[in-house]
Design an enzyme around this catalytic site. Structure first.
Site, PDB file in Angstrom:
ATOM      1  N   GLY A  13      12.194 -10.795   4.965  1.00 44.74           N
ATOM      2  CA  GLY A  13      12.613 -10.342   3.793  1.00 44.74           C
ATOM      3  C   GLY A  13      13.949 -10.155   3.470  1.00 44.74           C
ATOM      4  O   GLY A  13      14.820 -10.283   4.512  1.00 44.74           O
ATOM      5  N   TYR A  14      14.368  -9.816   2.263  1.00 47.55           N
ATOM      6  CA  TYR A  14      16.010  -9.938   2.072  1.00 47.55           C
ATOM      7  C   TYR A  14      16.713  -8.897   2.940  1.00 47.55           C
ATOM      8  O   TYR A  14      17.797  -9.234   3.384  1.00 47.55           O
ATOM      9  CB  TYR A  14      15.993  -9.571   0.562  1.00 47.55           C
ATOM     10  CG  TYR A  14      17.502  -9.239   0.210  1.00 47.55           C
ATOM     11  CD1 TYR A  14      17.991 -10.607  -0.288  1.00 47.55           C
ATOM     12  CD2 TYR A  14      17.969  -8.384  -0.303  1.00 47.55           C
ATOM     13  CE1 TYR A  14      19.356 -10.722  -0.796  1.00 47.55           C
ATOM     14  CE2 TYR A  14      19.406  -8.330  -0.736  1.00 47.55           C
ATOM     15  CZ  TYR A  14      20.073  -9.488  -0.993  1.00 47.55           C
ATOM     16  OH  TYR A  14      21.312  -9.498  -1.643  1.00 47.55           O
ATOM     17  N   GLY A  16      14.958  -7.129   5.431  1.00 40.69           N
ATOM     18  CA  GLY A  16      14.465  -7.072   6.936  1.00 40.69           C
ATOM     19  C   GLY A  16      15.109  -8.092   7.903  1.00 40.69           C
ATOM     20  O   GLY A  16      15.262  -7.987   8.880  1.00 40.69           O
ATOM     21  N   ARG A  35       2.777 -12.243  10.512  1.00 37.67           N
ATOM     22  CA  ARG A  35       1.767 -12.205   9.918  1.00 37.67           C
ATOM     23  C   ARG A  35       0.933 -13.528   9.893  1.00 37.67           C
ATOM     24  O   ARG A  35       1.622 -14.423   9.419  1.00 37.67           O
ATOM     25  CB  ARG A  35       1.836 -11.659   8.585  1.00 37.67           C
ATOM     26  CG  ARG A  35       2.212 -10.110   8.582  1.00 37.67           C
ATOM     27  CD  ARG A  35       2.184  -9.476   7.209  1.00 37.67           C
ATOM     28  NE  ARG A  35       3.153 -10.298   6.493  1.00 37.67           N
ATOM     29  CZ  ARG A  35       2.847 -10.883   5.140  1.00 37.67           C
ATOM     30  NH1 ARG A  35       1.387 -11.063   4.832  1.00 37.67           N
ATOM     31  NH2 ARG A  35       3.751 -11.633   4.335  1.00 37.67           N
ATOM     32  N   LYS A  44       9.352 -19.192   6.161  1.00 32.14           N
ATOM     33  CA  LYS A  44       9.232 -18.062   7.008  1.00 32.14           C
ATOM     34  C   LYS A  44       8.914 -18.317   8.457  1.00 32.14           C
ATOM     35  O   LYS A  44       9.534 -17.588   9.408  1.00 32.14           O
ATOM     36  CB  LYS A  44       7.724 -17.397   6.324  1.00 32.14           C
ATOM     37  CG  LYS A  44       7.987 -16.206   5.437  1.00 32.14           C
ATOM     38  CD  LYS A  44       6.882 -15.397   5.096  1.00 32.14           C
ATOM     39  CE  LYS A  44       7.182 -14.851   3.714  1.00 32.14           C
ATOM     40  NZ  LYS A  44       7.768 -13.539   3.701  1.00 32.14           N
ATOM     41  N   LYS A 138       6.593   5.253  -3.139  1.00 32.58           N
ATOM     42  CA  LYS A 138       7.307   5.380  -2.184  1.00 32.58           C
ATOM     43  C   LYS A 138       7.147   6.942  -1.704  1.00 32.58           C
ATOM     44  O   LYS A 138       7.087   7.385  -0.354  1.00 32.58           O
ATOM     45  CB  LYS A 138       9.036   5.121  -2.348  1.00 32.58           C
ATOM     46  CG  LYS A 138       9.325   3.628  -2.328  1.00 32.58           C
ATOM     47  CD  LYS A 138      10.899   3.343  -2.394  1.00 32.58           C
ATOM     48  CE  LYS A 138      11.123   1.970  -2.317  1.00 32.58           C
ATOM     49  NZ  LYS A 138      12.478   1.524  -2.308  1.00 32.58           N
ATOM     50  N   ARG A 142       5.657   8.483   1.668  1.00 34.44           N
ATOM     51  CA  ARG A 142       6.385   9.689   2.354  1.00 34.44           C
ATOM     52  C   ARG A 142       5.352  10.737   2.472  1.00 34.44           C
ATOM     53  O   ARG A 142       5.472  11.434   3.524  1.00 34.44           O
ATOM     54  CB  ARG A 142       7.672  10.359   1.218  1.00 34.44           C
ATOM     55  CG  ARG A 142       8.828   9.517   1.261  1.00 34.44           C
ATOM     56  CD  ARG A 142       9.787  10.288   0.747  1.00 34.44           C
ATOM     57  NE  ARG A 142      11.052   9.439   0.443  1.00 34.44           N
ATOM     58  CZ  ARG A 142      12.170  10.079   0.445  1.00 34.44           C
ATOM     59  NH1 ARG A 142      12.504  11.204   0.150  1.00 34.44           N
ATOM     60  NH2 ARG A 142      13.510   9.187   0.079  1.00 34.44           N
TER      61      ARG A 142
HETATM   62  N1  LIG Z   1      19.030  -1.108  -3.210  1.00 33.35           N
HETATM   63  C1  LIG Z   1      18.657  -2.083  -3.541  1.00 33.35           C
HETATM   64  O1  LIG Z   1      19.581  -2.557  -4.473  1.00 33.35           O
HETATM   65  C2  LIG Z   1      17.473  -2.827  -3.530  1.00 33.35           C
HETATM   66  C3  LIG Z   1      17.232  -4.438  -3.920  1.00 33.35           C
HETATM   67  C4  LIG Z   1      16.136  -4.921  -3.450  1.00 33.35           C
HETATM   68  C5  LIG Z   1      15.237  -4.091  -2.844  1.00 33.35           C
HETATM   69  N2  LIG Z   1      15.289  -2.952  -2.311  1.00 33.35           N
HETATM   70  C6  LIG Z   1      14.272  -2.090  -1.642  1.00 33.35           C
HETATM   71  O2  LIG Z   1      14.131  -2.914  -0.426  1.00 33.35           O
HETATM   72  C7  LIG Z   1      12.906  -2.559   0.334  1.00 33.35           C
HETATM   73  C8  LIG Z   1      12.753  -4.217   0.788  1.00 33.35           C
HETATM   74  O3  LIG Z   1      12.779  -5.117  -0.272  1.00 33.35           O
HETATM   75  P1  LIG Z   1      12.975  -6.588  -0.186  1.00 33.35           P
HETATM   76  O4  LIG Z   1      13.731  -7.016  -1.351  1.00 33.35           O
HETATM   77  O5  LIG Z   1      13.869  -6.873   1.192  1.00 33.35           O
HETATM   78  O6  LIG Z   1      11.876  -7.332   0.073  1.00 33.35           O
HETATM   79  P2  LIG Z   1      11.300  -8.830  -0.032  1.00 33.35           P
HETATM   80  O7  LIG Z   1      12.471  -9.663   0.419  1.00 33.35           O
HETATM   81  O8  LIG Z   1      10.709  -9.037  -1.448  1.00 33.35           O
HETATM   82  O9  LIG Z   1      10.246  -8.803   0.936  1.00 33.35           O
HETATM   83  C9  LIG Z   1      10.202  -8.220   2.185  1.00 33.35           C
HETATM   84  C10 LIG Z   1       8.949  -8.482   3.003  1.00 33.35           C
HETATM   85  O10 LIG Z   1       7.677  -8.093   2.620  1.00 33.35           O
HETATM   86  C11 LIG Z   1       6.605  -8.672   3.444  1.00 33.35           C
HETATM   87  N3  LIG Z   1       5.380  -8.899   2.266  1.00 33.35           N
HETATM   88  C12 LIG Z   1       5.671  -9.328   1.421  1.00 33.35           C
HETATM   89  N4  LIG Z   1       4.184  -9.478   0.693  1.00 33.35           N
HETATM   90  C13 LIG Z   1       3.460  -8.868   1.836  1.00 33.35           C
HETATM   91  C14 LIG Z   1       1.944  -8.778   1.948  1.00 33.35           C
HETATM   92  N5  LIG Z   1       1.155  -8.958   0.972  1.00 33.35           N
HETATM   93  N6  LIG Z   1       1.533  -8.297   3.034  1.00 33.35           N
HETATM   94  C15 LIG Z   1       2.334  -7.877   4.215  1.00 33.35           C
HETATM   95  N7  LIG Z   1       3.656  -7.984   4.103  1.00 33.35           N
HETATM   96  C16 LIG Z   1       4.129  -8.474   2.716  1.00 33.35           C
HETATM   97  C17 LIG Z   1       7.077  -9.882   3.807  1.00 33.35           C
HETATM   98  O11 LIG Z   1       7.423  -9.755   5.118  1.00 33.35           O
HETATM   99  P3  LIG Z   1       6.903 -10.845   6.325  1.00 33.35           P
HETATM  100  O12 LIG Z   1       6.375 -12.078   5.686  1.00 33.35           O
HETATM  101  O13 LIG Z   1       8.149 -11.179   7.023  1.00 33.35           O
HETATM  102  O14 LIG Z   1       5.733 -10.000   6.960  1.00 33.35           O
HETATM  103  C18 LIG Z   1       8.465 -10.158   2.916  1.00 33.35           C
HETATM  104  O15 LIG Z   1       9.418 -10.904   3.590  1.00 33.35           O
HETATM  105  C19 LIG Z   1      12.077  -2.406  -1.046  1.00 33.35           C
HETATM  106  O16 LIG Z   1      11.541  -0.994  -0.565  1.00 33.35           O
HETATM  107  C20 LIG Z   1      12.953  -2.264  -1.964  1.00 33.35           C
HETATM  108  O17 LIG Z   1      12.487  -1.467  -3.073  1.00 33.35           O
HETATM  109  C21 LIG Z   1      16.277  -2.393  -2.783  1.00 33.35           C
END
Ligand SMILES: NC(=O)c1ccc[n+]([C@@H]2O[C@H](COP(=O)([O-])OP(=O)(O)OC[C@H]3O[C@@H](n4cnc5c(N)ncnc54)[C@H](OP(=O)(O)O)[C@@H]3O)[C@@H](O)[C@H]2O)c1
Length: 314
Positions: A13-14, A16, A35, A44, A138, A142
C-alpha cells in the site's frame, strides 16, 4: 538487545511500501505478508518481489486462514499493519480484528502498530458522517488490542504530503495550482504536513523504543506545523509568483458535504472541515495528554520541510 524482527501487513500500500523500505534501511529483519488473494495482480506481485530483492522475506498468509496468520506472526517481534482505511480506496480496516486474534494467540509479539497513520481517532468522537466511520473503526481495533493486552503504539501521522501539501490542500487535484488558490476561511488554522517517507522512518524508529510502549506517537515536527496560508507562501516563493486567493467558508464546506451523494467526497470534505476550520490536528497539547512527539524523541531524523517537499512539483 538485537533489533526486532518486523512483519508488515498491507505492505504494497501507499504507506506500507515506505514502511518496508524504512524497516530494511534501519537494519530490521523484515517480513512481508504475501496474500494469495492478490492473484493475478502483477503490479502487487512485482512490488513484493522488489521487496524481496532488497532483502525482505515474503511470508504467505491470508486473513481467511487463522493458523497461517498465527504462523506468520510467530516469526517476528513486531507487527505493523498498514491496511487501507474506509471510503477512499477500500473497506478493510476491521479485518485487523483477525490480526489481533492471531497476535493474541501467538503470544510473542512485543509491539503491534495497527493501521492508524492519520488523525487521532480518539479525538474525533464528534466527527461528521460518513467520515467518522474510519475513526470509529480504528477505535474498535484499539479496544480489541487493549482488551487482548497486546503491547501497542499508535502512530498519528497527520497530513500525508501527497494528499495535502502537493495540492496546497485543494480538492479534487493532486497538483498545486499556479494561478488561483482557495483558502479555507482565513487560511490561518494550523495543520501538520508530512513527507510520507519520514512517517515511515519515525514509525520504524519507535518500534524498539520503550518510551512509546502503549502510547500514541504523534508525528508533528515543529517546522511542519503550518497554516494553509504558510504552505501557499512556500509554493509562491518556489514559483516566483503570487496566486490569486479566494476564500471558502466552513458553512460552504458543510453545504457541499450535504449536497453530494459521493461517499468518498463527503468523507473527504468532513476531514477537511475538521482539519482546516476546527484545527483538530493542533488544538491540544501532546505532552499534557501524556503522549510523545516523534521529532523530539528522534532529533537525529532530518525531516523534510515543506519547501523541500514542494520543489518536485515546480
Ligand atoms: N495521514 C494521511 O493523510 C493518510 C492518507 C491516506 C491513508 N492514511 C491512513 O493510512 C493507512 C493505510 O492507508 P493506505 O492509503 O496506505 O492504504 P492502501 O494503499 O489503500 O492499502 C494498503 C493495503 O491494504 C491491503 N488490503 C487492501 N484490501 C485488502 C483486503 N481485502 N484484505 C487484506 N488486505 C487488504 C493491501 O495490502 P497487500 O495487498 O499488500 O496485502 C493494500 O496494499 C490507513 O489507516 C489510512 O487511514 C492516512
Amino acid at each position: 538487545m538485537g533489533k526486532s524482527k518486523v512483519l508488515v501487513v498491507g505492505a504494497t500500500g501507499y504507506i506500507g511500501r515506505r514502511i518496508v523500505k524504512a524497516s530494511l534501511a534501519q537494519g530490521h529483519t523484515t517480513y512481508v505478508l504475501q496474500r494469495p488473494e492478490i492473484g493475478l495482480d502483477i503490479e502487487k506481485l512485482q512490488m513484493l518481489l522488489s521487496f524481496k530483492k532488497e532483502g525482505a522475506i515474503l511470508v504467505e498468509g491470508s486473513f481467511s486462514d487463522h493458523k497461517g496468520l498465527v504462523d506468520a506472526v510467530k516469526k517476528v517481534d513486531v507487527v505493523i499493519c498498514t491496511m487501507s482505511g474506509v471510503h477512499f480506496r477500500s473497506h478493510n480496516i476491521l479485518l485487523q480484528l483477525k490480526l489481533v486474534e492471531a497476535i493474541k494467540e501467538a503470544g510473542n509479539v512485543k509491539r503491534f502498530l495497527p493501521s492508524e497513520f492519520g488523525m487521532d481517532p480518539s479525538r474525533m468522537e464528534h466527527a461528521l458522517e460518513p467520515g467518522n466511520e474510519t475513526f470509529d473503526q480504528k477505535m474498535v481495533i484499539r479496544r480489541a488490542i487493549e482488551d487482548a493486552n497486546v503491547p501497542f503504539t499508535y502512530v498519528i501521522a497527520n497530513c500525508f504530503g501527497g494528499y495535502f501539501a502537493g495540492n496546497l490542500s485543494q480538492f479534487a487535484t493532486l497538483v498545486p495550482p499556479r494561478v488561483k488558490v482557495t483558502l479555507y476561511g482565513d487560511g490561518n488554522v494550523k495543520a501538520i504536513f508530512m513527507d510520507e517517507d519520514d512517517v515511515a522512518t519515525y514509525t520504524i524508529k519507535t518500534i524498539d523504543d520503550p518510551r512509546t510502549l502503549n502510547k500514541t506517537l504523534y508525528v508533528a515536527p515543529p517546522e511542519n506545523i503550518l497554516s494553509q496560508r504558510q504552505l501557499v507562501e512556500k509554493w509562491e516563493k518556489l514559483i516566483g509568483r503570487q496566486l490569486e486567493k479566494t476564500s471558502i467558508s466552513g458553512q460552504d464546506i458543510l453545504a457541499m458535504l450535504k449536497g453530494t451523494d459521493d461517499i468518498g467526497a463527503k468523507a473527504g470534505l468532513g476531514h477537511f472541515y475538521h482539519i482546516f476550520y476546527e484545527g483538530c490536528l493542533t488544538n491540544f497539547d501532546i505532552k499534557e495528554e501524556g503522549h510523545e512527539e516523534a521529532s523530539k524523541l528522534y532529533p537525529d531524523v532530518n525531516y523534510t520541510r515543506m519547501e523541500q517537499y514542494l520543489k518536485i512539483y515546480v
